[in-house]
Write a protein that holds these residues in place. Structure first.
Motif, mmCIF file in Angstrom:
data_model
loop_
_atom_site.group_PDB
_atom_site.id
_atom_site.type_symbol
_atom_site.label_atom_id
_atom_site.label_comp_id
_atom_site.label_asym_id
_atom_site.label_seq_id
_atom_site.Cartn_x
_atom_site.Cartn_y
_atom_site.Cartn_z
ATOM 1 N N GLU A 238 0.808 -1.212 0.000
ATOM 2 C CA GLU A 238 0.000 0.000 0.000
ATOM 3 C C GLU A 238 0.846 1.269 0.000
ATOM 4 N N TYR A 239 2.003 1.255 0.704
ATOM 5 C CA TYR A 239 2.800 2.478 0.766
ATOM 6 C C TYR A 239 3.449 2.794 -0.576
ATOM 7 N N ILE A 240 3.649 1.790 -1.426
ATOM 8 C CA ILE A 240 4.147 2.053 -2.768
ATOM 9 C C ILE A 240 3.052 2.725 -3.601
ATOM 10 N N GLU A 241 1.840 2.222 -3.479
ATOM 11 C CA GLU A 241 0.723 2.842 -4.197
ATOM 12 C C GLU A 241 0.486 4.268 -3.700
ATOM 13 N N ALA A 242 0.677 4.483 -2.394
ATOM 14 C CA ALA A 242 0.525 5.838 -1.857
ATOM 15 C C ALA A 242 1.597 6.760 -2.423
ATOM 16 N N GLY A 243 2.835 6.258 -2.547
ATOM 17 C CA GLY A 243 3.900 7.068 -3.127
ATOM 18 C C GLY A 243 3.630 7.413 -4.580
ATOM 19 N N VAL A 244 3.079 6.445 -5.328
ATOM 20 C CA VAL A 244 2.741 6.708 -6.731
ATOM 21 C C VAL A 244 1.655 7.758 -6.831
ATOM 22 N N SER A 245 0.635 7.664 -5.967
ATOM 23 C CA SER A 245 -0.468 8.633 -6.011
ATOM 24 C C SER A 245 -0.019 10.036 -5.629
ATOM 25 N N GLN A 246 1.052 10.140 -4.831
ATOM 26 C CA GLN A 246 1.561 11.457 -4.435
ATOM 27 C C GLN A 246 2.601 12.001 -5.418
ATOM 28 N N GLY A 247 2.856 11.271 -6.489
ATOM 29 C CA GLY A 247 3.748 11.773 -7.526
ATOM 30 C C GLY A 247 5.217 11.483 -7.282
ATOM 31 N N ALA A 248 5.533 10.486 -6.456
ATOM 32 C CA ALA A 248 6.939 10.148 -6.218
ATOM 33 C C ALA A 248 7.561 9.596 -7.497
ATOM 34 N N SER A 249 8.808 9.937 -7.743
ATOM 35 C CA SER A 249 9.496 9.480 -8.954
ATOM 36 C C SER A 249 9.813 7.999 -8.862
ATOM 37 N N ASN A 250 10.051 7.400 -10.019
ATOM 38 C CA ASN A 250 10.382 5.979 -10.055
ATOM 39 C C ASN A 250 11.687 5.681 -9.309
ATOM 40 N N LEU A 251 12.682 6.575 -9.459
ATOM 41 C CA LEU A 251 13.958 6.363 -8.780
ATOM 42 C C LEU A 251 13.784 6.385 -7.263
ATOM 43 N N ARG A 252 12.956 7.314 -6.787
ATOM 44 C CA ARG A 252 12.742 7.391 -5.344
ATOM 45 C C ARG A 252 12.020 6.151 -4.839
ATOM 46 N N LEU A 253 11.020 5.678 -5.583
ATOM 47 C CA LEU A 253 10.305 4.486 -5.156
ATOM 48 C C LEU A 253 11.222 3.258 -5.163
ATOM 49 N N MET A 254 12.069 3.163 -6.181
ATOM 50 C CA MET A 254 12.940 1.992 -6.297
ATOM 51 C C MET A 254 14.010 1.972 -5.221
ATOM 52 N N PHE A 255 14.675 3.107 -5.003
ATOM 53 C CA PHE A 255 15.850 3.117 -4.131
ATOM 54 C C PHE A 255 15.541 3.540 -2.697
ATOM 55 N N SER A 256 14.420 4.214 -2.462
ATOM 56 C CA SER A 256 14.085 4.652 -1.099
ATOM 57 C C SER A 256 13.048 3.765 -0.438
ATOM 58 N N ASP A 257 12.176 3.152 -1.235
ATOM 59 C CA ASP A 257 11.084 2.371 -0.659
ATOM 60 C C ASP A 257 11.227 0.874 -0.892
ATOM 61 N N ILE A 258 11.619 0.484 -2.098
ATOM 62 C CA ILE A 258 11.689 -0.945 -2.419
ATOM 63 C C ILE A 258 13.041 -1.543 -2.035
ATOM 64 N N LEU A 259 14.133 -0.859 -2.399
ATOM 65 C CA LEU A 259 15.471 -1.405 -2.153
ATOM 66 C C LEU A 259 15.722 -1.760 -0.690
ATOM 67 N N PRO A 260 15.409 -0.882 0.288
ATOM 68 C CA PRO A 260 15.666 -1.261 1.692
ATOM 69 C C PRO A 260 14.906 -2.508 2.135
ATOM 70 N N ASN A 261 13.778 -2.795 1.484
ATOM 71 C CA ASN A 261 12.966 -3.937 1.895
ATOM 72 C C ASN A 261 13.392 -5.243 1.236
ATOM 73 N N VAL A 262 14.277 -5.193 0.253
ATOM 74 C CA VAL A 262 14.765 -6.426 -0.379
ATOM 75 C C VAL A 262 16.233 -6.683 -0.060
ATOM 76 N N LEU A 263 16.873 -5.747 0.644
ATOM 77 C CA LEU A 263 18.286 -5.933 0.979
ATOM 78 C C LEU A 263 18.506 -7.141 1.887
ATOM 79 N N SER A 264 17.518 -7.448 2.725
ATOM 80 C CA SER A 264 17.678 -8.602 3.615
ATOM 81 C C SER A 264 17.831 -9.884 2.807
#
Length: 283
Positions: A238-264
């Motif tokens: 849901e927080y990714i969809e919220a970021g998209v709806s608020q106009g977050a860039s693809n780079l920010r979503l990939m490296f700030s939101d998704i990357l930290p959650n797959v590093l484990s």
């Protein structure tokens, strides 16, 4: 006031002899460290690994200051001292018909602690140098493999569609070949050239970078698959969809939101890949 006992959730499992109070309120890193320090077999394995690591890193020191020999140069006419006597490293065979020669065997009373090979070279020094090369190739190739796989998995899992289809088919193509057959094929192509040129970078065919890059390439699909699945899962949160709806860039979503959650996942796969790549380069 009523007292509530700690009940571990489904994601927390108790080790044998461990109570819920011992892990209550502790981070996963502290729990893992506590369990590791209480496991004698793990501590013994760590101590052995440290000894092997130090011996491999100090291979030049051992060769020049202990063995007093160059492990890469033939020493057919060399001599060493055993129990105060000077003997040949390659000795004439006296048993049987007395034909041929044999290298000196393992002895603690000379510089050749585990003997010499058929060329008169110190075996222990060559083992240390071999361990050093295996560690360099294994660790560096595993890191390169994990970084490339992580980048490709982020692209495929985030953009999906044609990007995911093309990258996944390329990974399937690499995966379709047996690992060692593909590695041998790449080595045959790369080693026929005196040097490899990629822009400002030049790598000679005898450089350790050649097997390092080959091993890193052939194992990318093994890391790419699980990370891609993790990215696809996080992409639907849901927080990714919220970021998209608020106009977050693809780079920010990939490296700030998704990357930290797959590093484990990458952290778990990296040690496994280091062990796999070391075995690959040893073969």
């Amino acid at each position: 006031m009523a007292e509530f006992a700690f009940e571990p959730g489904p994601e927390v499992s108790l080790a044998p002899g461990e109570s819920g109070k011992e892990i209550s309120g502790r981070s996963p890193w502290r729990i893992a460290g506590r369990r590791f320090l209480r496991d004698r077999l793990s501590l013994a394995a760590l101590a052995l690994f440290i000894v092997i690591l130090i011996g491999s890193l100090l291979a030049p020191v051992y060769a020049h200051h202990v063995a007093h020999t160059d492990p890469f140069v033939s020493n057919l006419s060399g001599t060493t001292v055993v129990n105060g006597k000077t003997v040949q490293v390659i000795q004439a065979q006296t048993s049987g018909l007395g034909l041929g020669s044999i290298p000196i065997g393992p002895t603690w009373h000379s510089n050749y602690f585990i003997g010499a090979d058929s060329q008169g070279r110190d075996v222990m020094a060559r083992v240390f140098y071999g361990g050093r090369a295996s560690l360099q190739i294994g660790i560096v190739s595993a890191v390169i493999c994990s970084v490339l796989a992580l980048g490709l998995a982020l692209l495929a899992g985030f953009f999906r569609g044609w990007t995911d289809s093309v990258l996944s088919r390329i990974m399937d193509l690499i995966w379709a070949f047996p690992v060692y057959l593909l590695a041998i094929s790449l080595a045959t192509v790369l080693l026929t050239k005196p040097a490899l040129h990629w822009g400002p970078f030049t790598i000679s065919s005898s450089s350790l970078w050649v097997p390092t890059l080959i091993i890193a390439i052939v194992y990318i699909p093994y890391v790419y698959r699980p990370i891609r699945g993790q990215v696809l899962s996080v992409r639907e949160k849901e927080y990714i969809e919220a970021g998209v709806s608020q106009g977050a860039s693809n780079l920010r979503l990939m490296f700030s939101d998704i990357l930290p959650n797959v590093l484990s996942t990458v952290i778990v796969l990296l040690p496994l890949m280091i062990a796999t790549t070391i075995l690959c380069c040893c073969r």
